[in-house]
Write a protein that holds these residues in place. Structure first.
Motif, PDB file in Angstrom:
ATOM      1  N   GLU A  18      -2.300  32.653  18.428  1.00  5.96           N
ATOM      2  CA  GLU A  18      -1.962  33.932  19.048  1.00  5.96           C
ATOM      3  C   GLU A  18      -0.630  34.447  18.516  1.00  5.96           C
ATOM      4  O   GLU A  18      -0.491  35.631  18.178  1.00  5.96           O
ATOM      5  CB  GLU A  18      -1.900  33.786  20.568  1.00  5.96           C
ATOM      6  N   ALA A  21      -1.149  35.645  14.991  1.00  7.41           N
ATOM      7  CA  ALA A  21      -1.876  36.913  14.992  1.00  7.41           C
ATOM      8  C   ALA A  21      -0.935  38.071  15.293  1.00  7.41           C
ATOM      9  O   ALA A  21      -1.016  39.126  14.663  1.00  7.41           O
ATOM     10  CB  ALA A  21      -3.010  36.867  16.013  1.00  7.41           C
ATOM     11  N   ARG A  22      -0.025  37.881  16.226  1.00  8.34           N
ATOM     12  CA  ARG A  22       0.931  38.945  16.555  1.00  8.34           C
ATOM     13  C   ARG A  22       1.838  39.247  15.366  1.00  8.34           C
ATOM     14  O   ARG A  22       2.094  40.402  15.052  1.00  8.34           O
ATOM     15  CB  ARG A  22       1.776  38.544  17.758  1.00  8.34           C
ATOM     16  N   GLU A  24       1.241  38.720  12.198  1.00  8.60           N
ATOM     17  CA  GLU A  24       0.470  39.251  11.079  1.00  8.60           C
ATOM     18  C   GLU A  24      -0.217  40.577  11.407  1.00  8.60           C
ATOM     19  O   GLU A  24      -0.794  41.210  10.534  1.00  8.60           O
ATOM     20  CB  GLU A  24      -0.598  38.239  10.639  1.00  8.60           C
ATOM     21  N   GLY A  25      -0.185  40.967  12.680  1.00  9.59           N
ATOM     22  CA  GLY A  25      -0.820  42.219  13.065  1.00  9.59           C
ATOM     23  C   GLY A  25      -2.339  42.123  13.127  1.00  9.59           C
ATOM     24  O   GLY A  25      -3.031  43.119  13.016  1.00  9.59           O
ATOM     25  N   ARG A  26      -2.855  40.945  13.268  1.00  5.47           N
ATOM     26  CA  ARG A  26      -4.301  40.753  13.368  1.00  5.47           C
ATOM     27  C   ARG A  26      -4.666  40.368  14.797  1.00  5.47           C
ATOM     28  O   ARG A  26      -3.877  39.789  15.520  1.00  5.47           O
ATOM     29  CB  ARG A  26      -4.763  39.619  12.453  1.00  5.47           C
ATOM     30  N   SER A  27      -5.883  40.641  15.144  1.00  5.54           N
ATOM     31  CA  SER A  27      -6.337  40.226  16.469  1.00  5.54           C
ATOM     32  C   SER A  27      -6.857  38.794  16.399  1.00  5.54           C
ATOM     33  O   SER A  27      -7.259  38.314  15.340  1.00  5.54           O
ATOM     34  CB  SER A  27      -7.448  41.159  16.963  1.00  5.54           C
ATOM     35  N   LEU A  28      -6.807  38.129  17.527  1.00  6.37           N
ATOM     36  CA  LEU A  28      -7.343  36.763  17.585  1.00  6.37           C
ATOM     37  C   LEU A  28      -8.823  36.748  17.256  1.00  6.37           C
ATOM     38  O   LEU A  28      -9.319  35.809  16.649  1.00  6.37           O
ATOM     39  CB  LEU A  28      -7.118  36.155  18.969  1.00  6.37           C
ATOM     40  N   SER A  29      -9.533  37.817  17.612  1.00  6.93           N
ATOM     41  CA  SER A  29     -10.963  37.837  17.324  1.00  6.93           C
ATOM     42  C   SER A  29     -11.209  37.859  15.818  1.00  6.93           C
ATOM     43  O   SER A  29     -12.142  37.235  15.325  1.00  6.93           O
ATOM     44  CB  SER A  29     -11.636  39.029  18.001  1.00  6.93           C
ATOM     45  N   GLU A  30     -10.365  38.562  15.074  1.00 12.81           N
ATOM     46  CA  GLU A  30     -10.515  38.596  13.614  1.00 12.81           C
ATOM     47  C   GLU A  30     -10.243  37.219  13.012  1.00 12.81           C
ATOM     48  O   GLU A  30     -10.989  36.745  12.154  1.00 12.81           O
ATOM     49  CB  GLU A  30      -9.551  39.617  13.013  1.00 12.81           C
ATOM     50  N   VAL A  61     -10.668  36.128  29.746  1.00 10.47           N
ATOM     51  CA  VAL A  61     -11.221  35.909  28.412  1.00 10.47           C
ATOM     52  C   VAL A  61     -12.304  34.857  28.531  1.00 10.47           C
ATOM     53  O   VAL A  61     -12.029  33.694  28.763  1.00 10.47           O
ATOM     54  CB  VAL A  61     -10.136  35.448  27.412  1.00 10.47           C
TER      55      VAL A  61
END
Length: 72
Positions: A18, A21-22, A24-30, A61
């Motif tokens: 998590e 992801a923050r 890198e600007g990506r979502s955890l789902s990605e 979730v």
């Protein structure tokens, strides 16, 4: 040779993913989708372990907590 494997992401690993992801600007789902794609590429032959049940996380979730599988 078949092996029994249970897929479960430890809580501390989920927290690190998590944070990554923050940053890198990506979502955890990605990130999760890419991880699953890579796993399927490496282990194309698998099935649910005989008599096993998938356990699910509840709350906001919802998703599988453990997935007992057999890898061929």
């Amino acid at each position: 040779m078949a092996r029994d494997v249970t897929l479960r992401l430890p809580d501390e690993t989920a927290a690190r993913l998590e944070a990554t992801a923050r940053r890198e600007g990506r979502s955890l789902s990605e990130i999760g989708a890419r991880s699953i794609e890579e796993w399927l590429r490496r282990f194309p032959e698998y099935e649910l372990a005989p008599g096993a049940e998938v356990t699910w996380a509840g709350g906001q979730v919802r998703g599988p907590r453990s997935v007992p599988i057999v890898v061929a």
